[in-house]
Write an enzyme that holds these catalytic residues in place. Structure first.
Site, PDB file in Angstrom:
ATOM      1  N   ASN A  42      10.852   5.138  -6.640  1.00  0.00           N
ATOM      2  CA  ASN A  42       9.529   5.171  -6.031  1.00  0.00           C
ATOM      3  C   ASN A  42       8.814   3.821  -6.055  1.00  0.00           C
ATOM      4  O   ASN A  42       7.690   3.707  -5.582  1.00  0.00           O
ATOM      5  CB  ASN A  42       8.661   6.252  -6.689  1.00  0.00           C
ATOM      6  CG  ASN A  42       8.439   6.010  -8.170  1.00  0.00           C
ATOM      7  OD1 ASN A  42       9.236   5.336  -8.812  1.00  0.00           O
ATOM      8  ND2 ASN A  42       7.385   6.570  -8.713  1.00  0.00           N
ATOM      9  N   CYS A  43       9.451   2.795  -6.557  1.00  0.00           N
ATOM     10  CA  CYS A  43       8.885   1.444  -6.595  1.00  0.00           C
ATOM     11  C   CYS A  43       8.915   0.826  -5.195  1.00  0.00           C
ATOM     12  O   CYS A  43       9.956   0.817  -4.530  1.00  0.00           O
ATOM     13  CB  CYS A  43       9.697   0.594  -7.577  1.00  0.00           C
ATOM     14  SG  CYS A  43       9.288  -1.153  -7.562  1.00  0.00           S
ATOM     15  N   ASP A  44       7.786   0.303  -4.742  1.00  0.00           N
ATOM     16  CA  ASP A  44       7.713  -0.289  -3.405  1.00  0.00           C
ATOM     17  C   ASP A  44       8.651  -1.479  -3.244  1.00  0.00           C
ATOM     18  O   ASP A  44       9.254  -1.660  -2.189  1.00  0.00           O
ATOM     19  CB  ASP A  44       6.280  -0.722  -3.086  1.00  0.00           C
ATOM     20  CG  ASP A  44       5.350   0.459  -2.857  1.00  0.00           C
ATOM     21  OD1 ASP A  44       5.842   1.562  -2.524  1.00  0.00           O
ATOM     22  OD2 ASP A  44       4.127   0.281  -3.006  1.00  0.00           O
ATOM     23  N   LYS A  89      12.130  -0.236  -2.687  1.00  0.00           N
ATOM     24  CA  LYS A  89      12.269   0.251  -1.311  1.00  0.00           C
ATOM     25  C   LYS A  89      12.506  -0.905  -0.348  1.00  0.00           C
ATOM     26  O   LYS A  89      13.347  -0.819   0.547  1.00  0.00           O
ATOM     27  CB  LYS A  89      11.034   1.049  -0.892  1.00  0.00           C
ATOM     28  CG  LYS A  89      10.895   2.370  -1.619  1.00  0.00           C
ATOM     29  CD  LYS A  89       9.593   3.063  -1.261  1.00  0.00           C
ATOM     30  CE  LYS A  89       9.390   4.320  -2.076  1.00  0.00           C
ATOM     31  NZ  LYS A  89       8.093   4.952  -1.801  1.00  0.00           N
TER      32      LYS A  89
END
Length: 115
Positions: free
Chosen positions: A10-12, A15
């Site tokens: 879930n880390c930008d 991603k």
């Protein structure tokens, strides 16, 4: 050639790194710290190349919740133990490509690694 991207999904920044690798048709394995775990051997190997100071994410909630005494008393051994116990404290992403560790993500950084 072997490429592994380490982090949490879930880390930008993770991603962005995953998208960059996919857009450039670079095969990689994703290692999710939370699901797959993290072990002392990985941390020691990465620390040898990157340094524990660079690996320690001081911007994250987990680090900020430490009391001031814990923060000032951190050395290599304590940092590695904390990183193993709290994988969210590891700065992300860590990329292992051809036995070399890289930390963080910037398109120009990945271009230099892969192109």
């Amino acid at each position: 050639m072997s490429t592994v991207l380490y982090g949490i999904p879930n880390c930008d920044t993770i991603k962005k790194a995953k998208k960059w690798l996919a857009d450039h048709d670079i095969a990689f394995t994703f290692h999710d710290y939370r699901k797959d775990g993290i072990d002392a051997r990985f941390l020691e190997d990465a620390e040898e190349q990157l340094g524990w100071e660079l690996m320690l994410n001081k911007r994250g909630t987990t680090y900020r919740q430490l009391d001031d005494a814990e923060k000032t008393a951190i050395d290599k051994a304590k940092a590695l133990a904390m990183l193993e116990q709290h994988p969210a404290m590891v700065k992300r992403p860590i990329l292992l490509h051809n036995d070399t560790y890289h930390i963080g993500f910037k398109p120009t950084q990945y271009e230099a690694i892969f192109c």
